[in-house]
Design a protein around this motif. Structure first.
Motif, short mmCIF file in Angstrom:
data_model
loop_
_atom_site.label_atom_id
_atom_site.label_comp_id
_atom_site.label_asym_id
_atom_site.label_seq_id
_atom_site.Cartn_x
_atom_site.Cartn_y
_atom_site.Cartn_z
N ASN A 215 -11.26 -2.84 63.30
CA ASN A 215 -11.60 -1.72 63.88
C ASN A 215 -11.52 -0.42 62.98
O ASN A 215 -11.68 0.77 63.29
N ALA A 218 -16.15 0.80 61.93
CA ALA A 218 -17.17 1.18 62.69
C ALA A 218 -18.16 2.28 62.10
O ALA A 218 -19.23 2.44 62.43
N SER A 226 -19.32 -5.78 64.29
CA SER A 226 -19.37 -4.23 64.19
C SER A 226 -20.83 -3.82 64.47
O SER A 226 -21.10 -2.97 65.10
N GLY A 230 -21.96 -1.54 67.34
CA GLY A 230 -22.55 -0.27 66.79
C GLY A 230 -23.76 0.00 67.63
O GLY A 230 -24.22 1.16 67.76
N ASP A 244 -11.42 1.19 74.62
CA ASP A 244 -11.10 0.19 73.87
C ASP A 244 -9.76 -0.29 74.35
O ASP A 244 -8.85 0.79 73.98
N PHE A 309 -13.88 2.46 66.30
CA PHE A 309 -14.87 2.78 67.44
C PHE A 309 -14.53 3.75 68.62
O PHE A 309 -15.12 4.61 68.96
N HIS A 310 -13.19 3.83 68.77
CA HIS A 310 -12.70 4.66 69.95
C HIS A 310 -12.30 6.08 69.33
O HIS A 310 -12.16 7.01 70.13
N THR A 313 -16.48 7.44 68.64
CA THR A 313 -17.43 7.83 69.51
C THR A 313 -17.32 9.24 70.07
O THR A 313 -18.32 9.58 70.52
N GLN A 440 -26.17 4.43 62.78
CA GLN A 440 -25.19 5.21 63.49
C GLN A 440 -25.99 6.13 64.66
O GLN A 440 -25.43 6.78 65.38
#
Length: 889
Positions: A215, A218, A226, A230, A244, A309-310, A313, A440
Motif C-alpha cells: 500500500n 501507489a 499496483s 493505478g 479500501d 491508494f486511499h 486518491t 498517474q
C-alpha cells in the motif's frame, strides 16, 4: 436519518434475507445463483474457515455466468501470475453501455474543452463510478470474505434500495488486490489450524517482495498489482469515490470509518474531504441502525498519510477512503476484556472507550469473531454505493466542480508549472519520473526544441508539467517541496511528536534524485503533449570499445547484462580521454548484443576513445548474499530483492543455517544485511520487528521450521567473513549489528535520543557525497537521503586508526531538511550518513539511511550499486589504497 439507514437491518446489508419488494420474473431467475454458503460450505466469516483464492475466483465467474448484473474482467496478473480481477456490477442496461459511461465519467473528471451542454447532459444521464478494493494486506483477511458476500448481495437481492443502486451506480469491485498474499495466508492458516499456532503471525512476507508495503506503492507503481489498480483508478475510470477495506490492531474501537482525523494535506479540493465526511456519516448511522457497536470516525488515521491508494486518491479528486476493522486471530476468534479496550495508547481522538461524539456506541468487549468484521464491512461497502445512488447528480456535479476548481487553482497559483530538465545528472531517471506521472494520469508535455523560461535555457526533450490541470494537488506533492505541519495535531500534550502515517513527505522527484524546477510564469513555448510513457532506446557507436556513463543507474543494469554475455568490463578510476571516474568500458560484445542491451536499458553505448581505458580496473560479476529471515519476513529485504532483480544483480538469499555453517568467504564477495534490529537477526530475546516486519512475538509464536536467528555462531561467521576480506553492506538499523557485535570504531549519534530531541519520520535530507571515491562513483556531490525513524547517523570514535573509517556521505552543514519533518538538525550537522569501516582484510559499508527505500530512492541507488561492485574489483586487503593502486581481481 436516511431512508436506507431505517431499512439496513433488512436485505440491503445482508444481515437478514427478507425482500422489501415482490420478486419479478427476472428476480426469480436471480435466485438460481449459488449462495456463498452453498459454494463454500459455510457462511462468510465462520470461525476457522478461509478459502483459497482460486475457489473465490471460480465463484465470481459462476456468478457472472448466472447473472446479468456482473461482468468479471481480468485486468492483469499478480506478481506470481494469479488473475487480478475487477468486477463491474450494475443493471444489465448499464453494463451494456459500460464503455459509454466510462467515457462520460472521464469527461467529468477532466471537463476542459467539454461544452457545458455536454457536461449537463452527462450529469443528467451519467452514473457515479464507485470503486471498492479488498484483501490488500492479506493477514487482514476479513475483507476478502466481505467481498464474496457483498458481491452476492448485489447480484441477487431485489429490494428497492439494491435496485436503486444497480440502476444509478457503476460499482467496480476489486475482490483481492493481493491475490498472492491471500494464498500465503490462507494456506498457512489452514495448515496450522487446530494447533497451538492457529491464528498466529504468518512467518513470511505476504507479498513476494513487499508484504505490508504494497500500500506504499501507489505513486511509484513498482508492482504489477499496483500498476493494474493505478491504471483503473487514475486513467481508465477516475471514480467519484473509492474505499479500501482494511483491518487494524485488536484492542481499540471495532471499526474506524471516514472521515480521517487531522491533519489533512492541503491543496486537495475541499469537496473531497466533505464527501468523505458525508459518506462516513452514512456509514456511522447505518452501523448504529444495525446495532453494530464500536464504530468511530475522525480518529486514529489522519488525512496526511503516505501516498498509498486511499490517501493518494483525494488528490485525483476522488473521495478516497479506508475503513479499518479490529482484527481477530486471522480467522479465529479472540476474547477481549473490557479493560483491554480502554488501553488505546497514543491514538488520535480516542481518549478511552467511553461514549463520545465520534463513537456514541462503544463495544463492551467479549468474543470478537471474523463474522463481526464481515458484518461491519458489509455496512461500509453498502453505505458508499447507496449514498451515491441516492445523490447521483450531486456526485457527478461535484466531479466537475473539483476538476474545474483544481485547474483554476493551478492556473492562479504561485507555481505555474514544474520543469524537468532532461540534461540532469541521470537523464534516464528524469524520463522514468515523467513516465510515472503519465501513469498517474497527469498531463506531461515535452519540448521538441530548445526553449527559454525565466532566463534559463532548457534543451529539447525537456518535460513540462503544468499546474493548470485537474491533478494540480497531486503534482504539488509529488514535485513540490513539502513540510509536514508541526502543529497541535502533530504532538501530544507533553510535546511528543506523533508519527505521521508513515512518511512525512512523498516528494517523488526528491526520492528519485531529479530536479523539478518550479516556474512562476506559464510556459508558452511550443510543447507536445505525451499520450503515453516514453521509451528511451539507447544508441550504439561503431568500433567495439564502448563507454557507458557511470552517472546512470541503468548503466549498472547494462553492465550486468554485458557481464552475463561474457563481455569484458572495466570501471574507470581516473578520468582520462572522454571517460570520467565511475564510467564503464565494455569490450568483447558484438554490436548486435550491445544494441539489444541498449534497447532494453536505454543506455547509450558511446565510443571510448584511445585513452578511455587508462586508469580502469577489471570487473567481475559480484557474488552477493542477502540475509533473509522468517518471523514475519523483512520488508526492507523484500524491496532490496526487487531492486536487485530489476537491475539484474545476481544474489542468493542467505538464511540462518548457511550463515552459521561459516566459511562464507568461499561463496560470497558481499553480504547484504537489510535494515533490521539485532534481536530479529540473531534471535536474541524477542527482538523488535525491524525493516517494517510485522511478524510480532518471539520465536515461540512460530512453528519450529519458521524460527529465526543465527545467534553467536552467525555473528562469528559474519565477523570471520569480513576479516577474511569480504564486505558486509548494512542498511539503516542493521548497522547496529556491526557496531555492537564487531565493535567497530563508530557510533550512531542519534541512538536512544527521545523524539522531542531528534525526529525525522520519513523526510528527505541534504547530504554531501564523496563522489571521487569508488563508493561514491556516479553520484552527484550533493544529493538527498530518505531518512526514516530507524535510520542512523555516524561519527568515528577517536582511536589510533581513524583512517580505517572512510566517510562516503555526510549531512550538510546547515539547512539539512529538504522535505518532511526534522527536529534536532544541530545533532547531525556534518555527521556521516554513510561510512566504510575497515575490519581485518575486509570492510563494512554502513548506509545509515534508506538508500534503496521501497525501490523509490533512485537518487541514491548508486551508493548501493557501488558498494556491491567495488569489492569484487579489488584484491582482498587493498582497503584504503589510492584509486587505481589495486589490480583487477
Amino acid at each position: 436519518m436516511s431512508v436506507s439507514a431505517l431499512s439496513l437491518g433488512a436485505a440491503a446489508l445482508g444481515l437478514a434475507t427478507t425482500s422489501l419488494v415482490a420478486p419479478t420474473t427476472a428476480a426469480i431467475a436471480q435466485q438460481a445463483l449459488p449462495t456463498p454458503e452453498a459454494w463454500f460450505g459455510h457462511r462468510m466469516g465462520t470461525d476457522g474457515f478461509l478459502e483459497p483464492y482460486d475457489k473465490m475466483v471460480s465463484y465470481y465467474r459462476q456468478l457472472e455466468k448466472s447473472s446479468n448484473r456482473i461482468k468479471v474482467v481480468e485486468i492483469g496478473k499478480s506478481t506470481e501470475g494469479r488473475p487480478y480481477l475487477a468486477m463491474y456490477i450494475s443493471s444489465p442496461e448499464n453494463l451494456a453501455r459500460l464503455e459509454e459511461y466510462r467515457q462520460m465519467n472521464l469527461k467529468l473528471a477532466d471537463p476542459r474543452g467539454v461544452p457545458q451542454a455536454e457536461l449537463d447532459r452527462i450529469v443528467r444521464e451519467g452514473k457515479p463510478v464507485i470503486a471498492q478494493s479488498y484483501d490488500l494486506h492479506s493477514t487482514e483477511i476479513g475483507s476478502s470474505l466481505t467481498a464474496v458476500e457483498f458481491t452476492y448481495n448485489m447480484v441477487s437481492k431485489t429490494d428497492a434500495a439494491t435496485m436503486n443502486v444497480l440502476n444509478n451506480v457503476i460499482l467496480v469491485m476489486l475482490p483481492s488486490i493481493n491475490p498472492d498474499g491471500h494464498e500465503y495466508v490462507q494456506q498457512y492458516y489452514m495448515k496450522y489450524k487446530g494447533t497451538s499456532f492457529e491464528g498466529g503471525p504468518v512467518p513470511y512476507l505476504y507479498q513476494k517482495y513487499v508484504g505490508h508495503d504494497n500500500n506504499r506503492d501507489a505513486f511509484m507503481m513498482n508492482l504489477s498489482e499496483s500498476k493494474a489498480l493505478g491504471k483503473l483508478l487514475f486513467v481508465d475510470w477516475k471514480p467519484e469515490a473509492y474505499i479500501d477495506h482494511h483491518q487494524m490492531g485488536s484492542y481499540g474501537p471495532r471499526i474506524v470509518i471516514p472521515p480521517y482525523a487531522d491533519p489533512i494535506r492541503p491543496d486537495a479540493d475541499p469537496l473531497v474531504w466533505r464527501e468523505e465526511q458525508w459518506f462516513g456519516a452514512e456509514m456511522a448511522a447505518n452501523m448504529d441502525a444495525a446495532k453494530l457497536p464500536g464504530a468511530i470516525g475522525n480518529a486514529i488515521y489522519s488525512g496526511w498519510g503516505h501516498f498509498g491508494f486511499h490517501w493518494i486518491t483525494p488528490f485525483h479528486n476522488t473521495a478516497g477512503m479506508l475503513d479499518e476493522s479490529a482484527s481477530a486471530n486471522i480467522a479465529s476468534p479472540l476474547y477481549i476484556h473490557p479493560d483491554q479496550i480502554a488501553d488505546t495508547g497514543n491514538q488520535r481522538n480516542v481518549p478511552d472507550n467511553r461514549p463520545q461524539m465520534n463513537m456514541p456506541d462503544p463495544w463492551k468487549g467479549g468474543w470478537w469473531r471474523p463474522r463481526d468484521i464481515v458484518e461491519r464491512q458489509l455496512v461500509t461497502s453498502w453505505s458508499v454505493v447507496d449514498m451515491a445512488a441516492r445523490n447521483r447528480e450531486m456526485l457527478l456535479r461535484n466531479a466537475i466542480l473539483k476538476a474545474q476548481r483544481q485547474t483554476d487553482r493551478g492556473a492562479a497559483g504561485e507555481v505555474k508549472a514544474f520543469i524537468l530538465d532532461i540534461n540532469q545528472h541521470d537523464p534516464l531517471t528524469v524520463t522514468k519520473l515523467a513516465n510515472s506521472l503519465i501513469e498517474q494520469g497527469v498531463d506531461v508535455y515535452r519540448a521538441p526544441a530548445q526553449f527559454v523560461q525565466e532566463n534559463r535555457v532548457y534543451p529539447a526533450g525537456t518535460y513540462v508539467v503544468p499546474m493548470n490541470q485537474p491533478n494540480m494537488g497531486l503534482i504539488r506533492y509529488l514535485l513540490g517541496r513539502t513540510f509536514f505541519p508541526d502543529d497541535l495535531y502533530a504532538r501530544t500534550r507533553d510535546g511528543t511528536p506523533i508519527r505521521p502515517y508513515d512518511m512525512s513527505t512523498d516528494t517523488q522527484n526528491e526520492f528519485m534524485g531529479v530536479e523539478a524546477t518550479p516556474t512562476g510564469i506559464a510556459v508558452t513555448a511550443n510543447m507536445e503533449k505525451l499520450t503515453g510513457p516514453v521509451t528511451p532506446r539507447g544508441t550504439v557507436a561503431a568500433g567495439g570499445t564502448y563507454l557507458l556513463d557511470g552517472a546512470l543507474n541503468d548503466s549498472f543494469h547494462a553492465t550486468n547484462l554485458a557481464l552475463k554475455q561474457g563481455a569484458t568490463v572495466r570501471r574507470v578510476e581516473r578520468a582520462s580521454g572522454n571517460a570520467k571516474a565511475g564510467d564503464f568500458i565494455v569490450t568483447g560484445l558484438s554490436q548486435q548484443a550491445a544494441q539489444s542491451i541498449a534497447t532494453t536499458t536505454g543506455v547509450n553505448f558511446a565510443a571510448g576513445d584511445s585513452t578511455a581505458g587508462a586508469g580502469a580496473i577489471a570487473m567481475k560479476m559480484p557474488r552477493i548474499g542477502m540475509l533473509k529471515r522468517w518471523r514475519g519476513g523483512n520488508i526492507d529485504e523484500g524491496w532490496t530483492r526487487l531492486l536487485f532483480e530489476t537491475y539484474e544483480f545476481p544474489y542468493n538469499s542467505v538464511m540462518d543455517a548457511e550463515i552459521k555453517a561459516g566459511n562464507l568467504i568461499k561463496k560470497y564477495d558481499v553480504i547484504v544485511l537489510p535494515s533490521d534490529s539485532v534481536g530479529m537477526m540473531t534471535g536474541e530475546g524477542g527482538g523488535r520487528a525491524g525493516g517494517g516486519g510485522l511478524g510480532g512475538g518471539g520465536n515461540d509464536a512460530f512453528p519450529p521450521e519458521f524460527r529465526s536467528g543465527f545467534g553467536e555462531e552467525g555473528i562469528k561467521a559474519l565477523d570471520d567473513f569480513v576479516k577474511a576480506g569480504g564486505r558486509i553492506v548494512t542498511f539503516g538499523e542493521a548497522g547496529n549489528l556491526a557496531i555492537e557485535k564487531f565493535r567497530l570504531p563508530v557510533r550512531n549519534v542519534v541512538a536512544g535520543l527521545p523524539t522531542k530531541q531528534f525526529w525525522s519520520p520519513g523526510s528527505t535530507l541534504n547530504i554531501n557525497v564523496a563522489n571521487d571515491t569508488p563508493l561514491g562513483y556516479g553520484m552527484p556531490n550533493k544529493a538527498l537521503a530518505i531518512y526514516t525513524q530507524e535510520c542512523q547517523v555516524y561519527e568515528a570514535i577517536p582511536s589510533m586508526h581513524n583512517e580505517r573509517v572512510d566517510v562516503i556521505a555526510s549531512y550538510a552543514q546547515k539547512d539539512i531538511l529538504r522535505s518532511g519533518w526534522l527536529l534536532g538538525e544541530d545533532i547531525i550537522v556534518g555527521k556521516a550518513a554513510a561510512v566504510a569501516v575497515q575490519h581485518g582484510r575486509g570492510d563494512v559499508v554502513m548506509l545509515g539511511f534508506r538508500a534503496q527505500h521501497r525501490s523509490q530512492a533512485h537518487g541514491t541507488y548508486k551508493l548501493v550499486f557501488d558498494a556491491i561492485y567495488d569489492m569484487p574489483m579489488r584484491n582482498k586487503g587493498s582497503f584504503g589504497a589510492a584509486p587505481g593502486a589495486a589490480s583487477g581481481s
